[in-house]
Scaffold this motif. Sequence first.
Motif, PDB file in Angstrom:
ATOM      1  N   GLN A  71       0.736  -1.280   0.161  1.00 19.31           N
ATOM      2  CA  GLN A  71       0.029   0.004   0.042  1.00 19.31           C
ATOM      3  C   GLN A  71       0.675   1.269  -0.206  1.00 19.31           C
ATOM      4  OE1 GLN A  71      -2.543  -0.499   3.378  1.00 19.31           O
ATOM      5  NE2 GLN A  71      -4.319  -0.416   1.749  1.00 19.31           N
ATOM      6  N   ALA A  72       0.322   2.223  -0.881  1.00 15.18           N
ATOM      7  CA  ALA A  72       1.304   3.451  -1.025  1.00 15.18           C
ATOM      8  C   ALA A  72       1.057   4.278   0.234  1.00 15.18           C
ATOM      9  CB  ALA A  72       1.104   4.220  -2.097  1.00 15.18           C
ATOM     10  N   GLY A  73      -0.017   4.249   1.050  1.00 10.03           N
ATOM     11  CA  GLY A  73      -0.082   4.863   2.018  1.00 10.03           C
ATOM     12  C   GLY A  73      -1.648   4.909   2.295  1.00 10.03           C
ATOM     13  N   PRO A  74      -2.411   5.552   3.228  1.00  8.16           N
ATOM     14  CA  PRO A  74      -3.769   5.709   3.646  1.00  8.16           C
ATOM     15  C   PRO A  74      -4.570   6.218   2.331  1.00  8.16           C
ATOM     16  CG  PRO A  74      -2.789   7.522   4.631  1.00  8.16           C
ATOM     17  CD  PRO A  74      -1.586   6.657   4.008  1.00  8.16           C
ATOM     18  N   ARG A  75      -5.840   5.373   2.081  1.00  6.89           N
ATOM     19  CA  ARG A  75      -6.618   5.508   0.761  1.00  6.89           C
ATOM     20  C   ARG A  75      -7.056   7.273   0.894  1.00  6.89           C
ATOM     21  NH1 ARG A  75      -9.961   3.600  -2.781  1.00  6.89           N
ATOM     22  NH2 ARG A  75     -11.892   4.034  -1.855  1.00  6.89           N
ATOM     23  N   TRP A  76      -7.622   7.423   1.871  1.00  3.99           N
ATOM     24  CA  TRP A  76      -8.184   8.762   2.184  1.00  3.99           C
ATOM     25  C   TRP A  76      -7.139   9.710   3.050  1.00  3.99           C
ATOM     26  CZ3 TRP A  76     -11.857  10.141  -0.628  1.00  3.99           C
ATOM     27  CH2 TRP A  76     -12.826   8.777  -1.142  1.00  3.99           C
ATOM     28  N   GLY A  77      -6.434  10.619   2.250  1.00  6.55           N
ATOM     29  CA  GLY A  77      -5.475  11.256   2.880  1.00  6.55           C
ATOM     30  C   GLY A  77      -6.171  12.595   3.458  1.00  6.55           C
ATOM     31  N   PRO A  78      -5.455  13.687   3.880  1.00  4.35           N
ATOM     32  CA  PRO A  78      -5.993  14.793   4.563  1.00  4.35           C
ATOM     33  C   PRO A  78      -6.579  15.668   3.656  1.00  4.35           C
ATOM     34  CG  PRO A  78      -3.746  14.777   4.838  1.00  4.35           C
ATOM     35  CD  PRO A  78      -3.902  13.431   4.484  1.00  4.35           C
ATOM     36  N   ARG A  79      -6.016  15.633   2.609  1.00  2.62           N
ATOM     37  CA  ARG A  79      -6.606  16.654   1.194  1.00  2.62           C
ATOM     38  C   ARG A  79      -8.092  16.177   1.069  1.00  2.62           C
ATOM     39  NH1 ARG A  79      -2.690  19.271  -2.072  1.00  2.62           N
ATOM     40  NH2 ARG A  79      -4.029  20.535  -3.568  1.00  2.62           N
TER      41      ARG A  79
ATOM     42  N   LYS B  56      -9.920  14.168   2.399  1.00  2.00           N
ATOM     43  CA  LYS B  56     -10.900  14.235   3.715  1.00  2.00           C
ATOM     44  C   LYS B  56     -11.762  15.638   3.676  1.00  2.00           C
ATOM     45  CE  LYS B  56      -9.554  10.589   6.504  1.00  2.00           C
ATOM     46  NZ  LYS B  56      -8.294  10.301   7.598  1.00  2.00           N
ATOM     47  N   MET B  57     -10.722  16.599   3.552  1.00  2.00           N
ATOM     48  CA  MET B  57     -10.926  18.056   3.465  1.00  2.00           C
ATOM     49  C   MET B  57     -11.939  18.485   2.439  1.00  2.00           C
ATOM     50  SD  MET B  57      -8.769  21.317   3.112  1.00  2.00           S
ATOM     51  CE  MET B  57      -8.901  21.325   1.337  1.00  2.00           C
ATOM     52  N   LEU B  58     -11.787  17.860   1.149  1.00  2.00           N
ATOM     53  CA  LEU B  58     -12.595  18.337   0.064  1.00  2.00           C
ATOM     54  C   LEU B  58     -13.930  17.515   0.195  1.00  2.00           C
ATOM     55  CD1 LEU B  58     -10.128  18.342  -2.649  1.00  2.00           C
ATOM     56  CD2 LEU B  58     -11.046  20.006  -1.829  1.00  2.00           C
ATOM     57  N   LEU B  59     -14.096  16.390   0.841  1.00  2.00           N
ATOM     58  CA  LEU B  59     -15.167  15.795   1.089  1.00  2.00           C
ATOM     59  C   LEU B  59     -16.041  16.320   1.851  1.00  2.00           C
ATOM     60  CD1 LEU B  59     -14.201  11.944   0.444  1.00  2.00           C
ATOM     61  CD2 LEU B  59     -15.647  13.328  -0.982  1.00  2.00           C
ATOM     62  N   VAL B  60     -15.520  16.789   2.946  1.00  2.00           N
ATOM     63  CA  VAL B  60     -16.132  17.672   4.153  1.00  2.00           C
ATOM     64  C   VAL B  60     -16.752  19.086   3.072  1.00  2.00           C
ATOM     65  CG1 VAL B  60     -16.021  19.269   6.121  1.00  2.00           C
ATOM     66  CG2 VAL B  60     -15.118  16.882   6.026  1.00  2.00           C
ATOM     67  N   LEU B  61     -15.813  19.560   2.370  1.00  2.00           N
ATOM     68  CA  LEU B  61     -16.041  21.089   1.784  1.00  2.00           C
ATOM     69  C   LEU B  61     -17.299  20.995   0.913  1.00  2.00           C
ATOM     70  CD1 LEU B  61     -15.065  23.880   1.553  1.00  2.00           C
ATOM     71  CD2 LEU B  61     -13.627  23.132  -0.258  1.00  2.00           C
ATOM     72  N   ALA B  62     -17.281  19.853   0.066  1.00  2.00           N
ATOM     73  CA  ALA B  62     -18.500  19.731  -0.928  1.00  2.00           C
ATOM     74  C   ALA B  62     -19.830  19.881  -0.220  1.00  2.00           C
ATOM     75  CB  ALA B  62     -18.414  18.303  -1.657  1.00  2.00           C
ATOM     76  N   PRO B  63     -20.268  19.131   0.809  1.00  2.00           N
ATOM     77  CA  PRO B  63     -21.627  19.220   1.327  1.00  2.00           C
ATOM     78  C   PRO B  63     -21.816  20.642   1.917  1.00  2.00           C
ATOM     79  CG  PRO B  63     -20.441  17.365   2.457  1.00  2.00           C
ATOM     80  CD  PRO B  63     -19.633  17.855   1.415  1.00  2.00           C
ATOM     81  N   ALA B  64     -20.526  21.148   2.372  1.00  2.00           N
ATOM     82  CA  ALA B  64     -20.660  22.621   3.262  1.00  2.00           C
ATOM     83  C   ALA B  64     -21.111  23.573   2.151  1.00  2.00           C
ATOM     84  CB  ALA B  64     -19.404  22.773   3.760  1.00  2.00           C
ATOM     85  N   LEU B  65     -20.444  23.294   1.061  1.00  2.00           N
ATOM     86  CA  LEU B  65     -20.789  24.348  -0.256  1.00  2.00           C
ATOM     87  C   LEU B  65     -22.172  24.140  -0.501  1.00  2.00           C
ATOM     88  CD1 LEU B  65     -17.710  24.172  -2.447  1.00  2.00           C
ATOM     89  CD2 LEU B  65     -18.627  26.084  -1.312  1.00  2.00           C
ATOM     90  N   LEU B  66     -22.504  23.057  -0.571  1.00  2.00           N
ATOM     91  CA  LEU B  66     -24.005  23.038  -0.957  1.00  2.00           C
ATOM     92  C   LEU B  66     -25.105  23.629   0.046  1.00  2.00           C
ATOM     93  CD1 LEU B  66     -26.120  21.870  -3.115  1.00  2.00           C
ATOM     94  CD2 LEU B  66     -25.966  19.311  -2.063  1.00  2.00           C
TER      95      LEU B  66
END
Length: 433
Positions: A6-14, A16-26
């Motif tokens: 594995q190259a690293g965690p599948r969901w890195g900080p960036r 995760k931040m965008l996935l929180v930002l998307a519903p926040a924008l809506l």
Amino acid sequence: MRITEQAGPRWGPRRKMLLVLAPALLSQYMLDVLAVGPGVWTFVVRLVWALSVALSALRMDEHSPPSMRLHTAFQSTAGSLCFIALVLVTGGGDSVYFHLFPCLPLVLCLLYPQDSLSVALSGALCAAGAAGLLWGAGRPLSQALLWAGMVVTLTLVGAYGASEFRKAQRAENEGRLERARREALETLAISEHRRAHSEKLATIGQLAAGVMHEINNPVAFIGANLDFLEREVLSEQLASREELAEVFRETRIGVERVRQIIGDLKGFSRMDAEEPTECALADVVSDAVRIARLRLQHVARLAVDIPEDLPPVLAVRRRLAQVLLNLLVNAGDALEARGRAGSEVRIIGGCEGSRVVLRVEDNGPGFPPHVLPRLFETFFTTKGPEKGTGLGLALSRELVEQSGGTLVAENRAEGGARLRLEFPVGGSVKAAS
Ligand code: ADP
């Protein structure tokens, strides 16, 4: 057990931040409703904006810098266009959001300080958007240009701050790397020092039988002389003065011999870090031979042939003596089974072109073909664990190389082993520690 790479965690900080930002924008559509009332186009713009962010989050690969650059540029472009559309559908030049135009590039500077392309793209789009909306609404050109200039200026200020932040971050990383490198070098130096010391102690251990024998001899005749003196002191008739003086002289020689052996061993086992100096090989050889005799005298004849006019080499004398001692003790071990008669160890010095050469040869069994390629491997030994450490030759080669020299092993055509040391005349030292 199967191990998946594995190259690293599948969901890195960036991501995760965008996935929180998307519903926040809506969900900010609720603010739009409060500020300007409900509107289909406002909702559509919010939805497109949120989807673009979510799509980018799902498709980006956080372990690939090119993918990250592409996605950041996409987000800043899509985000800026969506913001311009939001301002347009909520009132254009009179929208409550219009005054936020200069903020968008600044927010990007905070989010992606390492990505100046995204900041520049957003700055350019927002400047053009603000000016275009004002001009489209029939405002004077000067006002449109003023807003465009303000957005550009704030973008430049933000970009400058981001570049200073990047510089500070780089300096901190370099400092951290430098500290880690220095610590690693220090640890390495300490362990090298310890390794050299334990090899010295192991060599002394290998000499133990010879040392005991060598010390036992003078101690035995010192004891016998003391018995004689005691008897003489208690007897009626004292021996002649000359005889007594002779006994004292012999006893003192014995004590001196013991002291010399202990002094040699002590000097050899010291751990001082010394600077290389010009060493006459004859002196180095005699240092090593004094101790090596303890091992060799019952095993082989030792012959030394060093021409008087041999040029000096630049080396740490004690280390070079340690190398020679290792080689001589090895020769002694190789010859042990053969018996002393006919066994010989020779140290021959000479000059070949601009190199000073020292050969340590024996007429023992030599190196078996499977041993020869592995001789200088650390911990390679054919001796039992109580006798060999497998460090002697590896360490010897290292010490010789530190003096700019080379150490190679070969079998002699006439039988036996040959270790060949070569040094540049006057030496070029690679490492002094
Ligand atoms: P150690 O002496 O502790 O085994 P070294 O690195 O000094 O470690 O030597 C490695 C091996 O090289 C020895 O175990 C031995 O097999 C071989 N060797 C070294 N010197 C000689 C020699 N003069 N003749 C034959 N074999 C030797």
